[in-house]
Design an enzyme around this catalytic site. Structure first.
Site, PDB file in Angstrom:
ATOM      1  N   LYS A 151      42.388  38.742  27.699  1.00 21.65           N
ATOM      2  CA  LYS A 151      41.671  38.298  26.748  1.00 21.65           C
ATOM      3  C   LYS A 151      42.379  39.275  25.445  1.00 21.65           C
ATOM      4  O   LYS A 151      41.933  39.015  24.248  1.00 21.65           O
ATOM      5  CB  LYS A 151      40.342  38.526  26.838  1.00 21.65           C
ATOM      6  CG  LYS A 151      39.290  37.573  27.220  1.00 21.65           C
ATOM      7  CD  LYS A 151      39.527  36.075  27.221  1.00 21.65           C
ATOM      8  CE  LYS A 151      39.288  34.800  27.902  1.00 21.65           C
ATOM      9  NZ  LYS A 151      40.381  33.842  28.193  1.00 21.65           N
ATOM     10  N   TYR A 197      38.161  31.489  30.713  1.00 20.58           N
ATOM     11  CA  TYR A 197      39.886  31.888  30.913  1.00 20.58           C
ATOM     12  C   TYR A 197      40.919  31.528  30.075  1.00 20.58           C
ATOM     13  O   TYR A 197      41.503  31.730  28.772  1.00 20.58           O
ATOM     14  CB  TYR A 197      40.363  31.679  32.330  1.00 20.58           C
ATOM     15  CG  TYR A 197      41.531  32.735  32.377  1.00 20.58           C
ATOM     16  CD1 TYR A 197      42.848  32.680  31.826  1.00 20.58           C
ATOM     17  CD2 TYR A 197      41.125  33.659  32.985  1.00 20.58           C
ATOM     18  CE1 TYR A 197      43.827  33.269  32.703  1.00 20.58           C
ATOM     19  CE2 TYR A 197      42.339  34.656  33.726  1.00 20.58           C
ATOM     20  CZ  TYR A 197      43.378  34.039  33.622  1.00 20.58           C
ATOM     21  OH  TYR A 197      44.131  35.380  33.553  1.00 20.58           O
ATOM     22  N   PRO A 246      41.720  44.707  31.263  1.00 22.99           N
ATOM     23  CA  PRO A 246      42.861  43.274  30.822  1.00 22.99           C
ATOM     24  C   PRO A 246      42.977  42.274  31.792  1.00 22.99           C
ATOM     25  O   PRO A 246      42.964  41.251  31.942  1.00 22.99           O
ATOM     26  CB  PRO A 246      44.567  44.041  31.200  1.00 22.99           C
ATOM     27  CG  PRO A 246      43.450  45.257  31.774  1.00 22.99           C
ATOM     28  CD  PRO A 246      42.483  45.458  30.946  1.00 22.99           C
ATOM     29  N   TYR A 282      44.612  36.969  41.526  1.00 30.94           N
ATOM     30  CA  TYR A 282      43.653  37.782  41.004  1.00 30.94           C
ATOM     31  C   TYR A 282      43.616  37.873  42.753  1.00 30.94           C
ATOM     32  O   TYR A 282      43.168  37.675  43.580  1.00 30.94           O
ATOM     33  CB  TYR A 282      42.676  37.087  40.713  1.00 30.94           C
ATOM     34  CG  TYR A 282      42.958  37.996  39.459  1.00 30.94           C
ATOM     35  CD1 TYR A 282      43.808  35.724  38.883  1.00 30.94           C
ATOM     36  CD2 TYR A 282      42.930  38.611  38.671  1.00 30.94           C
ATOM     37  CE1 TYR A 282      44.152  36.107  36.839  1.00 30.94           C
ATOM     38  CE2 TYR A 282      43.195  38.020  36.713  1.00 30.94           C
ATOM     39  CZ  TYR A 282      43.783  37.182  36.229  1.00 30.94           C
ATOM     40  OH  TYR A 282      43.785  37.389  34.839  1.00 30.94           O
ATOM     41  N   HIS A 297      50.973  26.757  32.263  1.00 28.12           N
ATOM     42  CA  HIS A 297      49.704  26.782  33.909  1.00 28.12           C
ATOM     43  C   HIS A 297      48.353  26.038  33.921  1.00 28.12           C
ATOM     44  O   HIS A 297      47.931  26.122  32.853  1.00 28.12           O
ATOM     45  CB  HIS A 297      49.469  28.132  34.826  1.00 28.12           C
ATOM     46  CG  HIS A 297      51.029  28.887  35.031  1.00 28.12           C
ATOM     47  ND1 HIS A 297      50.893  30.351  35.496  1.00 28.12           N
ATOM     48  CD2 HIS A 297      52.257  28.606  35.050  1.00 28.12           C
ATOM     49  CE1 HIS A 297      51.763  30.656  35.657  1.00 28.12           C
ATOM     50  NE2 HIS A 297      52.914  29.641  35.517  1.00 28.12           N
TER      51      HIS A 297
END
Ligand code: FAS
Ligand code: PHB
Length: 393
Positions: A299, A387, A295, A203, A72
């Site tokens: 990570k 990220y 979460p 998200y 992605h």
């Protein structure tokens, strides 16, 4: 029985360390409390940083991941009824993430170790550690699959047994500091046979609470909704989960949310925790045994890999060149990254969740930060570079 490195725990940390040490000719034994079937079936993390994929590729463990993993170039964030994309590739010079279930990676690593003749003792829980603080021959006492108590002597012990393992509990309280934060909510997660609602992770910040739309394949979705920290699983029948997901996703999903068979459902509490230092004489803690992150930043697994990258290099230098300086700096090097990742995971959690009792002012601050995040290249770059993974030490 004796070995050079006794590894406690056959999760991502323990299995990767075993594989990396074996490639250097360093003998090791992995002790795992549960059966192979159990550890390969545990549904957990799903997002691999690019740095993690690079470590696995160099170790020869990424063949299936490269075939089946979903690469992605960004994620989506939905708040105040609108969805925004964070374009990792354009913000980080082309870096990406790969979606690949942790349980699939566990299968790959176990298969690779056993094919190479590795010793993984399943259903053999470690029950006591001795002599790691002050002598050069630590001993791990463990229960054999036949129920007898056995002893494994080693030069070093790697504590890769997670947050509830024995290694962290074996450290004298006066020898360490524990830093903790718990969150007033949990995540209810399901693995469902239904096509993902989007090509990328979504998200969602919502008045009813956080939701996350992830996936494992074009026909398998991994979905989460924020729930109360002490919610019993029985309070979340499938119908309620699907309803909450639909409400928090909103009407504009690229593809409709189609309820499908739920393969797995569980509730995970959210907490942050770090133990300092991460080394105690001949015992080295790695992964969840040393630190826990919520979460939200995806990570946990990636931080375990980063620890092992440092520990394997240090043990190689010890056995190959007789150098102990990397062993001496292991804890400091890892904690430098651990705290940056703790900060990022806390920041993502604080930004996206509905906190009970949050004042109206603080709710506006959350929305202002989300609005700034999606309208400022500098702000979006901060999220993106954390990220996809900070550079490995
Ligand atoms: P692990 O906990 O994976 O492995 C430890 C191993 O040690 C286990 O196999 C355990 O059985 C074994 N063990 C324990 N005590 C032992 C003993 N005495 N003797 C021998 N063996 C022993 N991270 C994310 O990034 N995204 C997520 O969505 C996510 N979801 C999660 C959901 C849940 C329910 C949990 C618990 C964690 C989740 N995590 C997530 C975090 C998770 O992925 C961890 O970060 C990752 O598994 C860390 O790997 P290890 O450090 O190897 O620890
Ligand atoms: C997952 O796919 O399991 C996942 C993805 C992102 C997260 C947490 C979990 O932040």
């Amino acid at each position: 029985m004796q070995t050079q490195v006794a590894i406690i725990g056959a999760g991502p940390a323990g299995l990767l360390l075993s594989h990396l040490l074996a490639r250097e000719g360093i003998d090791n034994v992995v002790l795992e409390r549960h059966s192979r079937v159990h550890v390969e079936a545990r549904i957990r993390a799903g997002v691999l940083e690019e740095t993690t994929v690079e470590v696995l590729e160099r170790a020869g463990l990424a063949a299936r991941l490269k075939r089946e993993g979903l690469r992605h170039t960004g994620i989506q964030i939905r708040f105040a009824g609108t969805r925004h994309r964070i374009d990792f590739a354009s913000l980080t010079g082309g870096r990406t993430i790969t979606v690949y279930g942790q349980h699939e990676l566990i299968k790959d690593m176990i298969a690779a170790r056993l094919a190479a003749g590795g010793r993984i003792l399943f259903e053999c829980p470690a029950v006591a550690l001795e002599g790691f603080l002050d002598c050069s021959r630590p001993v791990v006492r463990y229960q054999s699959s036949g129920g007898r108590e056995e002893a494994l002597m080693a030069d070093f012990i790697a504590g890769c047994d997670g947050h509830h393992g024995i290694t962290r509990a074996s450290v004298p309280r006066e020898a360490c500091r524990v830093f903790e934060r718990s969150y007033p909510f949990g995540w209810l997660g399901i693995l469902a046979e239904t096509p993902p609602v989007s090509d990328e992770l979504i998200y969602c910040h919502h008045d009813r609470g956080f939701a996350l739309f992830s996936m494992r394949s074009p026909t398998l979705s991994r979905l989460y909704v924020q729930c109360a920290a002490d919610d019993p699983l029985d309070d979340w029948p499938d119908a309620r989960v699907w309803d909450e997901l639909a409400m928090r996703l909103g009407p504009e999903a690229a593809h409709p949310l189609v309820p499908g068979p739920v393969r797995e459902k569980s509730i995970a509490r959210l907490r942050s925790c770090v133990i300092e230092p991460m080394r105690f004489g001949r015992l080295f803690l790695a992964g969840d045994a040393a630190h826990i992150v919520p979460p939200t930043g995806a990570k946990g697994l990636n931080l375990a890999v980063a620890d092992i990258h440092v520990l394997a290099r240090a043990l190689r230098a010890h056995y190959r060149e007789g150098q102990s300086d990397l062993l001496d700096t292991y804890s400091g090097i890892c904690l430098n990254r651990v705290w940056k990742v703790e900060r990022f995971s806390w920041w993502m959690t604080a930004l996206l969740h509905k906190f009970p009792g949050l004042s109206a002012f603080d709710e506006r601050l959350q929305l202002a930060e989300l609005s700034y995040l999606v309208s400022s290249r500098a702000a979006a770059t901060t999220l993106a570079e954390n990220y996809v993974g900070l550079p490995l030490a």
